[in-house]
Design a protein around this motif. Structure first.
Motif, PDB file in Angstrom:
ATOM      1  N   ASN A 240       0.828  -1.210   0.000  1.00 18.69           N
ATOM      2  CA  ASN A 240       0.000   0.000   0.000  1.00 18.69           C
ATOM      3  C   ASN A 240       0.864   1.262   0.000  1.00 18.69           C
ATOM      4  OD1 ASN A 240      -2.648  -1.058  -0.063  1.00 18.69           O
ATOM      5  ND2 ASN A 240      -2.508  -1.605   2.105  1.00 18.69           N
ATOM      6  N   GLU A 241       1.990   1.224   0.696  1.00 18.17           N
ATOM      7  CA  GLU A 241       2.911   2.368   0.705  1.00 18.17           C
ATOM      8  C   GLU A 241       3.513   2.601  -0.683  1.00 18.17           C
ATOM      9  OE1 GLU A 241       5.754   1.472   3.710  1.00 18.17           O
ATOM     10  OE2 GLU A 241       4.322   1.684   5.374  1.00 18.17           O
ATOM     11  N   LEU A 242       3.835   1.514  -1.391  1.00 19.60           N
ATOM     12  CA  LEU A 242       4.398   1.639  -2.740  1.00 19.60           C
ATOM     13  C   LEU A 242       3.370   2.201  -3.716  1.00 19.60           C
ATOM     14  CD1 LEU A 242       6.379  -1.733  -2.915  1.00 19.60           C
ATOM     15  CD2 LEU A 242       7.373   0.567  -2.790  1.00 19.60           C
ATOM     16  N   ILE A 243       2.104   1.881  -3.491  1.00 20.79           N
ATOM     17  CA  ILE A 243       1.037   2.456  -4.324  1.00 20.79           C
ATOM     18  C   ILE A 243       0.884   3.942  -4.006  1.00 20.79           C
ATOM     19  CG2 ILE A 243      -1.444   2.445  -4.795  1.00 20.79           C
ATOM     20  CD1 ILE A 243      -1.402  -0.600  -4.253  1.00 20.79           C
ATOM     21  N   ALA A 244       0.872   4.261  -2.720  1.00 26.80           N
ATOM     22  CA  ALA A 244       0.661   5.648  -2.300  1.00 26.80           C
ATOM     23  C   ALA A 244       1.767   6.580  -2.780  1.00 26.80           C
ATOM     24  CB  ALA A 244       0.541   5.714  -0.778  1.00 26.80           C
ATOM     25  N   ASP A 245       3.020   6.082  -2.783  1.00 23.82           N
ATOM     26  CA  ASP A 245       4.121   6.976  -3.193  1.00 23.82           C
ATOM     27  C   ASP A 245       4.386   6.946  -4.696  1.00 23.82           C
ATOM     28  OD1 ASP A 245       5.693   4.729  -3.807  1.00 23.82           O
ATOM     29  OD2 ASP A 245       6.867   4.828  -1.966  1.00 23.82           O
ATOM     30  N   GLY A 246       3.552   6.218  -5.458  1.00 24.19           N
ATOM     31  CA  GLY A 246       3.662   6.223  -6.909  1.00 24.19           C
ATOM     32  C   GLY A 246       4.664   5.250  -7.485  1.00 24.19           C
ATOM     33  N   THR A 247       5.254   4.384  -6.642  1.00 19.89           N
ATOM     34  CA  THR A 247       6.203   3.392  -7.161  1.00 19.89           C
ATOM     35  C   THR A 247       5.483   2.362  -8.023  1.00 19.89           C
ATOM     36  OG1 THR A 247       7.644   3.682  -5.238  1.00 19.89           O
ATOM     37  CG2 THR A 247       7.943   1.673  -6.525  1.00 19.89           C
ATOM     38  N   ILE A 248       4.309   1.931  -7.568  1.00 21.54           N
ATOM     39  CA  ILE A 248       3.479   1.008  -8.346  1.00 21.54           C
ATOM     40  C   ILE A 248       2.406   1.818  -9.054  1.00 21.54           C
ATOM     41  CG2 ILE A 248       1.914  -0.960  -8.269  1.00 21.54           C
ATOM     42  CD1 ILE A 248       3.308  -1.877  -5.709  1.00 21.54           C
ATOM     43  N   THR A 249       2.414   1.798 -10.387  1.00 20.78           N
ATOM     44  CA  THR A 249       1.462   2.591 -11.161  1.00 20.78           C
ATOM     45  C   THR A 249       1.001   1.794 -12.382  1.00 20.78           C
ATOM     46  OG1 THR A 249       3.261   3.579 -12.450  1.00 20.78           O
ATOM     47  CG2 THR A 249       2.510   4.793 -10.504  1.00 20.78           C
ATOM     48  N   GLY A 250       0.105   2.384 -13.125  1.00 20.84           N
ATOM     49  CA  GLY A 250      -0.282   1.880 -14.446  1.00 20.84           C
ATOM     50  C   GLY A 250      -0.868   0.488 -14.435  1.00 20.84           C
ATOM     51  N   GLY A 251      -0.404  -0.314 -15.411  1.00 17.81           N
ATOM     52  CA  GLY A 251      -0.976  -1.633 -15.637  1.00 17.81           C
ATOM     53  C   GLY A 251      -0.770  -2.620 -14.508  1.00 17.81           C
ATOM     54  N   MET A 252       0.216  -2.347 -13.617  1.00 13.77           N
ATOM     55  CA  MET A 252       0.445  -3.259 -12.500  1.00 13.77           C
ATOM     56  C   MET A 252      -0.590  -3.071 -11.390  1.00 13.77           C
ATOM     57  SD  MET A 252       2.819  -5.547 -12.685  1.00 13.77           S
ATOM     58  CE  MET A 252       3.340  -5.899 -11.006  1.00 13.77           C
ATOM     59  N   LEU A 253      -1.213  -1.907 -11.325  1.00 17.37           N
ATOM     60  CA  LEU A 253      -2.127  -1.629 -10.223  1.00 17.37           C
ATOM     61  C   LEU A 253      -3.269  -2.636 -10.092  1.00 17.37           C
ATOM     62  CD1 LEU A 253      -2.396   2.260 -10.119  1.00 17.37           C
ATOM     63  CD2 LEU A 253      -1.663   0.765  -8.269  1.00 17.37           C
ATOM     64  N   PRO A 254      -3.974  -2.973 -11.193  1.00 18.32           N
ATOM     65  CA  PRO A 254      -5.069  -3.950 -11.036  1.00 18.32           C
ATOM     66  C   PRO A 254      -4.582  -5.298 -10.505  1.00 18.32           C
ATOM     67  CG  PRO A 254      -5.254  -2.824 -13.151  1.00 18.32           C
ATOM     68  CD  PRO A 254      -3.915  -2.451 -12.571  1.00 18.32           C
ATOM     69  N   LYS A 255      -3.413  -5.756 -10.975  1.00 17.39           N
ATOM     70  CA  LYS A 255      -2.869  -7.029 -10.489  1.00 17.39           C
ATOM     71  C   LYS A 255      -2.552  -6.955  -8.998  1.00 17.39           C
ATOM     72  CE  LYS A 255      -0.709  -8.413 -14.865  1.00 17.39           C
ATOM     73  NZ  LYS A 255      -1.624  -9.528 -15.143  1.00 17.39           N
ATOM     74  N   ILE A 256      -1.917  -5.856  -8.592  1.00 16.26           N
ATOM     75  CA  ILE A 256      -1.512  -5.708  -7.204  1.00 16.26           C
ATOM     76  C   ILE A 256      -2.733  -5.612  -6.295  1.00 16.26           C
ATOM     77  CG2 ILE A 256      -0.227  -4.309  -5.565  1.00 16.26           C
ATOM     78  CD1 ILE A 256       1.428  -5.834  -7.730  1.00 16.26           C
ATOM     79  N   ARG A 257      -3.738  -4.875  -6.720  1.00 13.61           N
ATOM     80  CA  ARG A 257      -4.954  -4.760  -5.902  1.00 13.61           C
ATOM     81  C   ARG A 257      -5.670  -6.100  -5.789  1.00 13.61           C
ATOM     82  NH1 ARG A 257      -6.131   1.060  -8.498  1.00 13.61           N
ATOM     83  NH2 ARG A 257      -5.218   2.332  -6.844  1.00 13.61           N
ATOM     84  N   CYS A 258      -5.624  -6.865  -6.869  1.00 10.20           N
ATOM     85  CA  CYS A 258      -6.186  -8.219  -6.863  1.00 10.20           C
ATOM     86  C   CYS A 258      -5.436  -9.084  -5.850  1.00 10.20           C
ATOM     87  CB  CYS A 258      -6.089  -8.812  -8.265  1.00 10.20           C
ATOM     88  SG  CYS A 258      -6.461 -10.552  -8.378  1.00 10.20           S
ATOM     89  N   ALA A 259      -4.107  -8.997  -5.849  1.00  8.83           N
ATOM     90  CA  ALA A 259      -3.292  -9.775  -4.912  1.00  8.83           C
ATOM     91  C   ALA A 259      -3.564  -9.346  -3.473  1.00  8.83           C
ATOM     92  CB  ALA A 259      -1.814  -9.604  -5.247  1.00  8.83           C
ATOM     93  N   LEU A 260      -3.687  -8.044  -3.240  1.00  5.24           N
ATOM     94  CA  LEU A 260      -3.969  -7.545  -1.894  1.00  5.24           C
ATOM     95  C   LEU A 260      -5.315  -8.033  -1.394  1.00  5.24           C
ATOM     96  CD1 LEU A 260      -2.710  -3.841  -2.032  1.00  5.24           C
ATOM     97  CD2 LEU A 260      -1.759  -5.704  -0.668  1.00  5.24           C
ATOM     98  N   SER A 261      -6.315  -7.960  -2.252  1.00  4.95           N
ATOM     99  CA  SER A 261      -7.647  -8.445  -1.872  1.00  4.95           C
ATOM    100  C   SER A 261      -7.595  -9.910  -1.481  1.00  4.95           C
ATOM    101  CB  SER A 261      -8.633  -8.242  -3.027  1.00  4.95           C
ATOM    102  OG  SER A 261      -9.903  -8.773  -2.703  1.00  4.95           O
ATOM    103  N   ALA A 262      -6.824 -10.698  -2.244  1.00  3.67           N
ATOM    104  CA  ALA A 262      -6.727 -12.134  -1.967  1.00  3.67           C
ATOM    105  C   ALA A 262      -6.148 -12.398  -0.581  1.00  3.67           C
ATOM    106  CB  ALA A 262      -5.890 -12.820  -3.042  1.00  3.67           C
ATOM    107  N   VAL A 263      -5.005 -11.766  -0.259  1.00  6.60           N
ATOM    108  CA  VAL A 263      -4.366 -12.051   1.029  1.00  6.60           C
ATOM    109  C   VAL A 263      -5.152 -11.471   2.198  1.00  6.60           C
ATOM    110  CG1 VAL A 263      -2.066 -12.280   0.013  1.00  6.60           C
ATOM    111  CG2 VAL A 263      -2.784 -10.057   0.914  1.00  6.60           C
ATOM    112  N   ASN A 264      -6.003 -10.484   1.908  1.00  2.18           N
ATOM    113  CA  ASN A 264      -6.857  -9.929   2.962  1.00  2.18           C
ATOM    114  C   ASN A 264      -8.157 -10.701   3.123  1.00  2.18           C
ATOM    115  OD1 ASN A 264      -5.163  -7.802   3.786  1.00  2.18           O
ATOM    116  ND2 ASN A 264      -5.856  -6.499   2.094  1.00  2.18           N
TER     117      ASN A 264
END
Length: 298
Positions: A240-264
């Protein structure tokens, strides 16, 4: 042919390293989203099929969800049907939906099933419409702009999101000792057919099945820091910190959010792995190092 001593020791070391992972993951469900370059390179395709068969043979329960964007795009071009995208989602009118069903539910799905069967497995091809496996609802894109007070709602046609997963269908397939291979197409309560993002389908399936792992094959090494260095292990807060500071952007965001939802939501771990690496799935499941980024809730 007789192996020299060093080669034999290397093989023995690999097998010994794999043993605790085989023991740990026996009877556990692992959902793999298969897409990107790994789906278009013949050598990688055959390697992927063998990895899935090996997982099944040592007692794991692999569930494969596949994409097919390049194949859909190629056939649309061949048929003279123009493609357009809104926020990375393909606008899907009636003609495009016909092509999506033909490519995902037919050509691509059956190609993967055949490769797994040729490698010695027993694969069963499904779409989300089979036995009401995936109930979908229409997706709308909401776009905000500083100059407008009310966000713009964009209709992108027959594009959906997952409303419900019928777990019983997967349980029956797995109990029959078969490997489900699922095309991300669903049906809505309105009787319409919807094209659904394969990452979203894989993530929801993993959550519903309380899977041990969700693995998302990509065309990048994994999650990288601001300097381009691979981050091999991250907790949800760090992501979440990497998303907030703009390190993770663009096409990777949907994948990362999907992964976060899964582990949560009950999945033990999610993995963003490089599908361009031969046998990436096997390396991630059965070795200490892996080939991508591991995400856990910690």
């Amino acid at each position: 042919m007789t192996l020299d001593r060093q080669s034999a020791m290397n093989i023995a070391s690999v097998l010994a390293e794999a043993l605790p992972y085989i023991q740990r993951f026996t009877n556990r469900t692992i959902v793999i989203k298969y897409g990107g370059h790994a789906m278009t390179d013949d050598h990688l395709k055959r390697g992927f099929a063998r990895d899935i068969v090996l997982m099944k043979l040592v007692g794991m329960n692999p569930v494969v969800v596949h994409g097919g964007g390049p194949q859909i795009g190629a056939l649309l071009t061949e048929l003279g049907i123009e493609s357009s995208f809104v926020d990375g989602m393909r606008v899907t009118d009636n003609k495009t939906m016909d092509v999506v069903q033909m490519v995902l539910g037919g050509l691509v799905n059956q190609d993967i099933v055949s490769l797994i069967n040729q490698a010695g497995g027993k694969a069963l091809g499904l779409t989300g419409k089979d036995a009401n496996l995936i109930t979908a609802r229409k997706m709308f894109i909401e776009r905000s702009a500083p100059e407008v007070q009310v966000p713009e709602i964009i209709d992108i046609g027959h594009v959906g999101e997952v409303e419900k997963i019928n777990r019983e269908v997967i349980d029956v397939v797995l109990a029959s000792d078969m490997i489900p291979v699922i095309a991300p197409i669903g049906a809505g309560a309105d009787s319409q057919t919807y094209n659904i993002n394969a990452d979203l389908v894989a993530g929801r399936l993993a959550e519903e099945l309380k899977a041990e792992k969700l693995m998302l094959l990509t065309d990048v090494p994994g999650i990288q820091d601001a300097n381009g260095q691979l981050l091999s292990g991250l907790g949800a807060n760090e992501v979440n910190e990497l998303i907030a500071d703009g390190t993770i952007t663009g096409g990777m965001l949907p994948k990362i959010r999907c992964a976060l939802s899964a582990v949560n939501n009950g999945v033990t771990s999610a993995h963003i792995i490089d599908g361009r690496v031969a046998h990436a799935v096997m390396l991630e499941v059965l070795t200490d190092e892996g080939v991508g980024t591991l995400i856990t809730q910690r």
